[in-house]
Design an enzyme around this catalytic site. Sequence first.
Site, PDB file in Angstrom:
ATOM      1  N   SER A   6       0.864  -1.181   0.000  1.00 22.97           N
ATOM      2  CA  SER A   6       0.000   0.000   0.000  1.00 22.97           C
ATOM      3  C   SER A   6       0.893   1.221   0.000  1.00 22.97           C
ATOM      4  O   SER A   6       1.716   1.400   0.909  1.00 22.97           O
ATOM      5  CB  SER A   6      -0.887   0.025   1.238  1.00 22.97           C
ATOM      6  OG  SER A   6      -1.338   1.344   1.451  1.00 22.97           O
ATOM      7  N   HIS A  31      -1.575  -1.268  -3.990  1.00 20.34           N
ATOM      8  CA  HIS A  31      -2.831  -0.885  -3.350  1.00 20.34           C
ATOM      9  C   HIS A  31      -2.812   0.637  -3.152  1.00 20.34           C
ATOM     10  O   HIS A  31      -1.888   1.182  -2.540  1.00 20.34           O
ATOM     11  CB  HIS A  31      -2.915  -1.612  -2.003  1.00 20.34           C
ATOM     12  CG  HIS A  31      -4.177  -1.407  -1.244  1.00 20.34           C
ATOM     13  ND1 HIS A  31      -5.297  -2.178  -1.432  1.00 20.34           N
ATOM     14  CD2 HIS A  31      -4.496  -0.515  -0.271  1.00 20.34           C
ATOM     15  CE1 HIS A  31      -6.259  -1.783  -0.609  1.00 20.34           C
ATOM     16  NE2 HIS A  31      -5.795  -0.768   0.103  1.00 20.34           N
ATOM     17  N   ASP A  33      -4.715   3.898  -1.643  1.00 15.90           N
ATOM     18  CA  ASP A  33      -5.720   4.284  -0.653  1.00 15.90           C
ATOM     19  C   ASP A  33      -6.242   5.688  -0.929  1.00 15.90           C
ATOM     20  O   ASP A  33      -5.538   6.672  -0.736  1.00 15.90           O
ATOM     21  CB  ASP A  33      -5.118   4.198   0.756  1.00 15.90           C
ATOM     22  CG  ASP A  33      -4.990   2.749   1.203  1.00 15.90           C
ATOM     23  OD1 ASP A  33      -6.008   2.047   1.182  1.00 15.90           O
ATOM     24  OD2 ASP A  33      -3.869   2.340   1.559  1.00 15.90           O
ATOM     25  N   MET A  35      -8.743   8.581   0.016  1.00 18.06           N
ATOM     26  CA  MET A  35      -9.529   9.059   1.177  1.00 18.06           C
ATOM     27  C   MET A  35      -9.991  10.489   0.935  1.00 18.06           C
ATOM     28  O   MET A  35      -9.225  11.308   0.414  1.00 18.06           O
ATOM     29  CB  MET A  35      -8.673   9.007   2.443  1.00 18.06           C
ATOM     30  CG  MET A  35      -8.046   7.646   2.705  1.00 18.06           C
ATOM     31  SD  MET A  35      -7.223   7.601   4.292  1.00 18.06           S
ATOM     32  CE  MET A  35      -6.381   6.017   4.210  1.00 18.06           C
ATOM     33  N   HIS A  64      -8.605   1.575  -3.628  1.00 20.30           N
ATOM     34  CA  HIS A  64      -9.501   1.342  -2.494  1.00 20.30           C
ATOM     35  C   HIS A  64     -10.158   2.676  -2.169  1.00 20.30           C
ATOM     36  O   HIS A  64      -9.522   3.557  -1.584  1.00 20.30           O
ATOM     37  CB  HIS A  64      -8.659   0.791  -1.327  1.00 20.30           C
ATOM     38  CG  HIS A  64      -9.385   0.664  -0.031  1.00 20.30           C
ATOM     39  ND1 HIS A  64      -8.749   0.488   1.170  1.00 20.30           N
ATOM     40  CD2 HIS A  64     -10.708   0.675   0.252  1.00 20.30           C
ATOM     41  CE1 HIS A  64      -9.634   0.416   2.141  1.00 20.30           C
ATOM     42  NE2 HIS A  64     -10.835   0.537   1.617  1.00 20.30           N
ATOM     43  N   MET A  66     -12.114   5.022  -0.173  1.00 19.39           N
ATOM     44  CA  MET A  66     -12.701   5.330   1.137  1.00 19.39           C
ATOM     45  C   MET A  66     -13.323   6.713   1.029  1.00 19.39           C
ATOM     46  O   MET A  66     -12.838   7.688   1.609  1.00 19.39           O
ATOM     47  CB  MET A  66     -11.603   5.278   2.213  1.00 19.39           C
ATOM     48  CG  MET A  66     -11.162   3.868   2.536  1.00 19.39           C
ATOM     49  SD  MET A  66      -9.547   3.826   3.341  1.00 19.39           S
ATOM     50  CE  MET A  66      -8.495   3.764   1.905  1.00 19.39           C
ATOM     51  N   MET A 135     -11.530  -5.325   5.809  1.00 18.78           N
ATOM     52  CA  MET A 135     -10.749  -4.370   6.607  1.00 18.78           C
ATOM     53  C   MET A 135     -10.433  -5.000   7.966  1.00 18.78           C
ATOM     54  O   MET A 135     -11.332  -5.441   8.678  1.00 18.78           O
ATOM     55  CB  MET A 135     -11.523  -3.068   6.849  1.00 18.78           C
ATOM     56  CG  MET A 135     -11.690  -2.158   5.645  1.00 18.78           C
ATOM     57  SD  MET A 135     -10.199  -1.805   4.695  1.00 18.78           S
ATOM     58  CE  MET A 135      -9.186  -0.957   5.916  1.00 18.78           C
ATOM     59  N   ASP A 171      -6.757  -5.985   4.789  1.00 15.42           N
ATOM     60  CA  ASP A 171      -6.158  -4.649   4.759  1.00 15.42           C
ATOM     61  C   ASP A 171      -6.090  -4.041   6.153  1.00 15.42           C
ATOM     62  O   ASP A 171      -7.109  -3.739   6.771  1.00 15.42           O
ATOM     63  CB  ASP A 171      -7.009  -3.751   3.835  1.00 15.42           C
ATOM     64  CG  ASP A 171      -6.369  -2.403   3.583  1.00 15.42           C
ATOM     65  OD1 ASP A 171      -5.209  -2.204   3.982  1.00 15.42           O
ATOM     66  OD2 ASP A 171      -7.044  -1.554   2.966  1.00 15.42           O
TER      67      ASP A 171
HETATM   68  C1  DX5 Z   1      -6.076   2.032   5.965  1.00 15.18           C
HETATM   69  C2  DX5 Z   1      -5.734   1.650   4.530  1.00 15.18           C
HETATM   70  C3  DX5 Z   1      -4.667   0.632   4.421  1.00 15.18           C
HETATM   71  C4  DX5 Z   1      -3.340   1.032   4.998  1.00 15.18           C
HETATM   72  C5  DX5 Z   1      -2.744  -0.149   5.654  1.00 15.18           C
HETATM   73  O1  DX5 Z   1      -7.150   2.889   5.960  1.00 15.18           O
HETATM   74  O2  DX5 Z   1      -6.886   1.163   3.863  1.00 15.18           O
HETATM   75  O3  DX5 Z   1      -4.519   0.176   3.078  1.00 15.18           O
HETATM   76  O4  DX5 Z   1      -2.419   1.517   4.076  1.00 15.18           O
HETATM   77  O5  DX5 Z   1      -1.627   0.257   6.355  1.00 15.18           O
HETATM   78  P1  DX5 Z   1      -0.869  -0.719   7.355  1.00 15.18           P
HETATM   79  O6  DX5 Z   1      -0.372  -1.888   6.542  1.00 15.18           O
HETATM   80  O7  DX5 Z   1       0.215   0.143   7.867  1.00 15.18           O
HETATM   81  O8  DX5 Z   1      -1.855  -1.137   8.398  1.00 15.18           O
HETATM   82 ZN    ZN Z   2      -6.571   0.166   1.849  1.00 12.66          ZN
END
Ligand code: DX5
Ligand code: ZN
Length: 216
Positions: A6, A31, A33, A35, A64, A66, A135, A171
């Site tokens: 990620s 991956h 993220d 947000m 992903h 969010m 998650m 994740d």
């Molecule tokens: C959290 C993200 C994850 C995050 C995981 O909201 O969706 O993808 O990057 O990070 P680690 O591996 O550090 O928990």
């Molecule tokens: Zn994620």
Amino acid sequence: MEIVPSLLSADFSDLAKEIRAVEKAGACRLHLDVMDGHFVPNITIGPFIVEAIRRQTNLHLESHLMIENPDKYIDAFVKTGSDTVIIHIEASKDIRKDLAHIRDLGANAGLVLNPPTDFKAIEPHLAYIDHLLVMTVNPGFGGQKLIRSSLSKVTLAKPYQDKYGFYIEVDGGINMDTLAEAKAAGTDLFVAGSAVFSKRQPYESFKELSEKLIGE
Ligand code: DX5
Ligand code: ZN
């Protein structure tokens, strides 16, 4: 089985270098993220950055989302180069329609649920997905601790996977200490952010995690 880096914990001032390091170490996917500051408190990347990442790599990109109103942004995330688009059951107003839309655009449709959300909420939709993301932390930030109870959802999804053939990915909170447990639950893909990018060199960290995954 694969570790999926990620980029959330990568050095964004030199993303190309970070991507090259995990590519060299054998990563097949990245991956991303996304947000929006509404669905989760944090704000990260948008389609503009996905496009920039796409120019740097041929790896499979999974976005992903969010974000609230994911339906408004599916087109943009596919167009800028996402191979898989993953949307939250908690954010979508019409999950079946959104999943179908992702597939219509030629991408893989991913569904994700948060730790407090019951497996039953996603059960009716499992025939319509290519990718299930479970998650194992509350989304918003990297570097959190694994919520172990979420792993039971991986096991619950297994019979549906046999029937419908989607990937199962976890994740959040995946590292050298928690990998074995996540593997035992029946996971195929393991997102790792801080465990790859925050500790040592991403090349070494990715290799070490991958070897542990195969060796366990
Ligand atoms: C959290 C993200 C994850 C995050 C995981 O909201 O969706 O993808 O990057 O990070 P680690 O591996 O550090 O928990
Ligand atoms: Zn994620």
